[in-house]
Design a protein around this motif. Structure first.
Motif, mmCIF file in Angstrom:
data_model
loop_
_atom_site.group_PDB
_atom_site.id
_atom_site.type_symbol
_atom_site.label_atom_id
_atom_site.label_comp_id
_atom_site.label_asym_id
_atom_site.label_seq_id
_atom_site.Cartn_x
_atom_site.Cartn_y
_atom_site.Cartn_z
ATOM 1 N N MET A 195 8.006 -38.311 33.709
ATOM 2 C CA MET A 195 8.508 -37.211 32.913
ATOM 3 C C MET A 195 7.525 -36.952 31.769
ATOM 4 N N ASN A 196 7.116 -35.739 31.616
ATOM 5 C CA ASN A 196 6.175 -35.355 30.569
ATOM 6 C C ASN A 196 6.938 -34.714 29.421
ATOM 7 N N HIS A 197 6.845 -35.325 28.245
ATOM 8 C CA HIS A 197 7.518 -34.792 27.056
ATOM 9 C C HIS A 197 6.560 -34.029 26.170
ATOM 10 N N GLY A 198 5.402 -33.640 26.691
ATOM 11 C CA GLY A 198 4.454 -32.885 25.897
ATOM 12 C C GLY A 198 3.504 -33.750 25.099
ATOM 13 N N HIS A 199 3.533 -35.058 25.313
ATOM 14 C CA HIS A 199 2.642 -35.948 24.578
ATOM 15 C C HIS A 199 1.216 -35.749 25.070
ATOM 16 N N LEU A 200 0.265 -35.836 24.169
ATOM 17 C CA LEU A 200 -1.133 -35.636 24.519
ATOM 18 C C LEU A 200 -1.591 -36.622 25.575
ATOM 19 N N LYS A 201 -1.134 -37.873 25.522
ATOM 20 C CA LYS A 201 -1.600 -38.866 26.474
ATOM 21 C C LYS A 201 -1.128 -38.559 27.897
ATOM 22 N N ASN A 202 -0.121 -37.709 28.041
ATOM 23 C CA ASN A 202 0.393 -37.371 29.362
ATOM 24 C C ASN A 202 -0.204 -36.090 29.923
ATOM 25 N N SER A 203 -1.097 -35.465 29.185
ATOM 26 C CA SER A 203 -1.694 -34.219 29.627
ATOM 27 C C SER A 203 -2.637 -34.498 30.799
ATOM 28 N N PRO A 204 -2.350 -33.945 31.982
ATOM 29 C CA PRO A 204 -3.144 -34.271 33.170
ATOM 30 C C PRO A 204 -4.617 -33.901 33.060
ATOM 31 N N ASP A 205 -4.929 -32.812 32.370
ATOM 32 C CA ASP A 205 -6.332 -32.407 32.294
ATOM 33 C C ASP A 205 -6.974 -32.817 30.971
ATOM 34 N N LYS A 206 -6.257 -33.590 30.160
ATOM 35 C CA LYS A 206 -6.752 -34.099 28.886
ATOM 36 C C LYS A 206 -7.093 -32.995 27.891
ATOM 37 N N SER A 207 -6.700 -31.760 28.170
ATOM 38 C CA SER A 207 -6.934 -30.687 27.211
ATOM 39 C C SER A 207 -5.921 -30.812 26.075
ATOM 40 N N LEU A 208 -6.214 -30.199 24.967
ATOM 41 C CA LEU A 208 -5.325 -30.252 23.816
ATOM 42 C C LEU A 208 -4.211 -29.237 24.015
ATOM 43 N N SER A 209 -3.058 -29.737 24.389
ATOM 44 C CA SER A 209 -1.902 -28.890 24.632
ATOM 45 C C SER A 209 -0.733 -29.469 23.858
ATOM 46 N N LEU A 210 -0.267 -28.744 22.854
ATOM 47 C CA LEU A 210 0.818 -29.230 22.014
ATOM 48 C C LEU A 210 2.103 -28.465 22.287
ATOM 49 N N SER A 211 3.204 -29.203 22.289
ATOM 50 C CA SER A 211 4.505 -28.554 22.429
ATOM 51 C C SER A 211 4.812 -27.795 21.135
ATOM 52 N N GLU A 212 5.813 -26.959 21.187
ATOM 53 C CA GLU A 212 6.217 -26.216 19.991
ATOM 54 C C GLU A 212 6.596 -27.176 18.862
ATOM 55 N N ARG A 213 7.328 -28.235 19.192
ATOM 56 C CA ARG A 213 7.747 -29.211 18.181
ATOM 57 C C ARG A 213 6.533 -29.926 17.591
ATOM 58 N N GLN A 214 5.571 -30.296 18.439
ATOM 59 C CA GLN A 214 4.360 -30.953 17.937
ATOM 60 C C GLN A 214 3.590 -30.028 16.998
ATOM 61 N N GLN A 215 3.554 -28.750 17.329
ATOM 62 C CA GLN A 215 2.884 -27.778 16.458
ATOM 63 C C GLN A 215 3.588 -27.691 15.107
#
Length: 53
Positions: free
Chosen positions: A1-21
């Motif tokens: 399950m992916n909760h939007g954490h950076l370490k779980n990003s499959p392509d290692k790109s910087l993708s932040l959830s709305e809450r992380q932002q």
């Protein structure tokens, strides 16, 4: 399950959830984890959990 954490990003790109932002923006303003938690009505541990890498 992916909760939007950076370490779980499959392509290692910087993708932040709305809450992380939201949290990152408040951190950039110099707010503490305690202040962020109060502002967003979440636990301090939740604030920390969003940026575990």
């Amino acid at each position: 399950m992916n909760h939007g954490h950076l370490k779980n990003s499959p392509d290692k790109s910087l993708s932040l959830s709305e809450r992380q932002q939201q949290i990152l923006g408040l951190l950039a303003e110099g707010k503490s984890n305690k202040e962020i938690a109060a502002d967003l009505a979440i636990e301090q541990g939740t604030v920390k959990q969003h940026f575990i890498v």
